[in-house]
Design a protein around this motif. Sequence first.
Motif, mmCIF file in Angstrom:
data_model
loop_
_atom_site.group_PDB
_atom_site.id
_atom_site.type_symbol
_atom_site.label_atom_id
_atom_site.label_comp_id
_atom_site.label_asym_id
_atom_site.label_seq_id
_atom_site.Cartn_x
_atom_site.Cartn_y
_atom_site.Cartn_z
ATOM 1 N N UNK A 103 44.871 42.043 43.104
ATOM 2 C CA UNK A 103 45.930 43.039 42.962
ATOM 3 C C UNK A 103 45.498 43.988 41.862
ATOM 4 N N UNK A 104 45.804 45.250 42.034
ATOM 5 C CA UNK A 104 45.487 46.193 40.971
ATOM 6 C C UNK A 104 46.666 46.230 40.013
ATOM 7 N N UNK A 105 46.366 46.626 38.818
ATOM 8 C CA UNK A 105 47.481 46.763 37.882
ATOM 9 C C UNK A 105 47.058 46.396 36.484
ATOM 10 N N UNK A 140 53.215 41.043 44.346
ATOM 11 C CA UNK A 140 53.614 39.637 44.175
ATOM 12 C C UNK A 140 54.062 39.062 45.513
ATOM 13 N N UNK A 141 54.722 39.898 46.295
ATOM 14 C CA UNK A 141 55.170 39.437 47.607
ATOM 15 C C UNK A 141 53.971 39.038 48.475
ATOM 16 N N UNK A 151 46.198 38.014 39.005
ATOM 17 C CA UNK A 151 45.189 36.991 38.744
ATOM 18 C C UNK A 151 45.748 35.616 39.100
ATOM 19 N N UNK A 152 45.072 34.926 39.998
ATOM 20 C CA UNK A 152 45.543 33.602 40.402
ATOM 21 C C UNK A 152 44.637 32.565 39.795
ATOM 22 N N UNK A 153 45.169 31.642 39.017
ATOM 23 C CA UNK A 153 44.282 30.617 38.482
ATOM 24 C C UNK A 153 44.746 29.214 38.802
ATOM 25 N N UNK A 190 49.292 35.925 37.445
ATOM 26 C CA UNK A 190 49.672 37.083 36.637
ATOM 27 C C UNK A 190 50.583 37.961 37.475
ATOM 28 N N UNK A 191 51.838 38.048 37.097
ATOM 29 C CA UNK A 191 52.760 38.841 37.908
ATOM 30 C C UNK A 191 52.387 40.322 37.776
ATOM 31 N N UNK A 192 52.184 40.977 38.922
ATOM 32 C CA UNK A 192 51.598 42.324 38.921
ATOM 33 C C UNK A 192 52.516 43.410 38.380
ATOM 34 N N UNK A 193 51.902 44.376 37.727
ATOM 35 C CA UNK A 193 52.648 45.502 37.168
ATOM 36 C C UNK A 193 51.747 46.719 37.111
#
Length: 564
Positions: A94-96, A147-148, A102-104, A134-137
């Motif tokens: 995801x960009x932002x 996030x969806x 970021x999925x860990x 990391x919830x995107x923003x």
Amino acid sequence: TSNDLKTLLSRIDRRGYPAYKDTRGTYQFPGYVLSIDHVQGDPFAAPSKLSIHVDGRQAGFPQNLYRLSCQRIALQDELTRRFGHLAAQASFQAKGSGHSGLISISRCGQEVLERTACRLDPNTGKLVLRLEVGFPANGRTINARELEKILFDLLPRCVEQSLFYRNLNQARLQAVADLAEDQQYIRDMLPQMGLCAFVADGSVLPRASGVSSLPMKNAVPFHSPQELSVTLDLPHRGKITGMGIRRGVTLIVGGGYHGKSTLLKALELGVYNHIAGDGREYVITNESAVKIRSEDGRSIRRTDISMFINDLPNGKDTASFTTEDASGSTSQAANVVEALEAGTSLLLIDEDTSATNFMVRDELMQRVIHRDMEPITPFIDRVRELYEAHGISTILVAGSSGAYFHVADTILQMDRYVPRDITALAKQEASAFPVSAAPLSPAPLPSFDRRPAPSPEFRGDRIKLKSLGRDGVSINRETIDLRYVEQLRDGEQSAALGYAMVYAQQHLMDGRHTLRQIVAELETLLDEKGLESLCGGRSGVSFLARPRAQELFACFNRYQGLQL
Ligand code: ADP
Ligand code: MG
């Protein structure tokens, strides 16, 4: 339900980042529950914590795959790897700003460790898998669409292919459980066979490189000398032959570069089980084994090192020795004594990482400098006593000094990576060099009655705990240096040690319990309630891996903030 989450996400899209906090809660997805346990405060903060819960019937793992706890841990490890592999394959980006998208998940190495990343409830078969996102923003504005995609597209696919028995390679899972049972069988058999370690023929001990723990390609396979060859009958694999290292004092000699340290390293890590294909699957060491090395500069707190060090010229008390900056020999003495406190029955020592003056004192030096003038009683003068009086064996690599020929029960020579039993020959040669020193009087073991008191800093919950990777943790800005605790394998183990230090401060220390009792209580807690219980009260469960009791001791002993 998941629809509520979808509605919520579209409502908070493009709002300020704190609105993400509203997503906390649990949501029913087809086949599993998604729980958003902790939501980060801003895009740059530590990522949000999520968990996936699959009930026993849905997950469908047959009990015979996790009846024994070694099987359960191996299965959990396999599922973590599988989930991680799928998530990496999806290579979602995801960009932002900050950690957006970021999925860990836990990254498992060659060792099979118990982790908070995945837990299969032994009673109900319920499965929990943890991950961080990391919830995107964009800037500080919520990007809920991204996030969806993660929660409604990526995750369901990974869950579907990794957490349901029906979708997995069942033969492979059976093999994982069987290997774990065979490994446990060997470990259980060691004591009754009078062994402290086993190395199967055909094992591959060396690693691909100094920075890779994958097996070396085209290595010389391990082959047992006939004198030490033993055969076991494993429950699944059947007969297996290899070198049984007997209890007592074992010396490994040989020319430089002939594979001595490589063998010892494999034995050090043989306290853990290794995954299939590692080459060390059937290298199994007594689980209490501790690697001993010198550790210049470490701190020592009220440790009784008088069995090795006495009458220091500065008059310091060595029955309760404290220093912020130990020398090579005092640090190695402390490491031995602390290993005894941790209840070890096997010491592993490599001359490459030892203080020479701790290990030996040669004849000529003994004549010139009388024993009364030397504070150090070298290890060679205690090694037999440790075994005969206290049942503690030693496996020692020493290629440069023949002094240990006299005290060894078994002498192995590494010869082009293959061990040979040269006990008879070496003993015969040694008899021409008689030992002159008068025997020492035996030293009693220290009493081990240090009773840590709680520190006022740990009242309340404003404790700053920071993980520094494998090499240490920081508690209230004080660093505990774990670099030279060599059997610690994973940053998540170090993180767990940090949590354990805090937990012990808050719940177990009252100035009346000894360190041994405190570690025993921690072990009981981890056995009964799992690693998660160390995270109680904090926001969500962190990624932790279980350290051994020996590493718990090592951490307490290097923690300067401990009120001893
Ligand atoms: P020593 O401690 O005897 O000096 P090491 O154990 O450090 O020797 O090994 C020296 C080198 O040999 C290392 O680079 C190691 O990776 C390599 N090595 C060790 N065992 C084997 C093996 N079985 N086959 C091939 N190479 C090996
Ligand atoms: Mg070496």
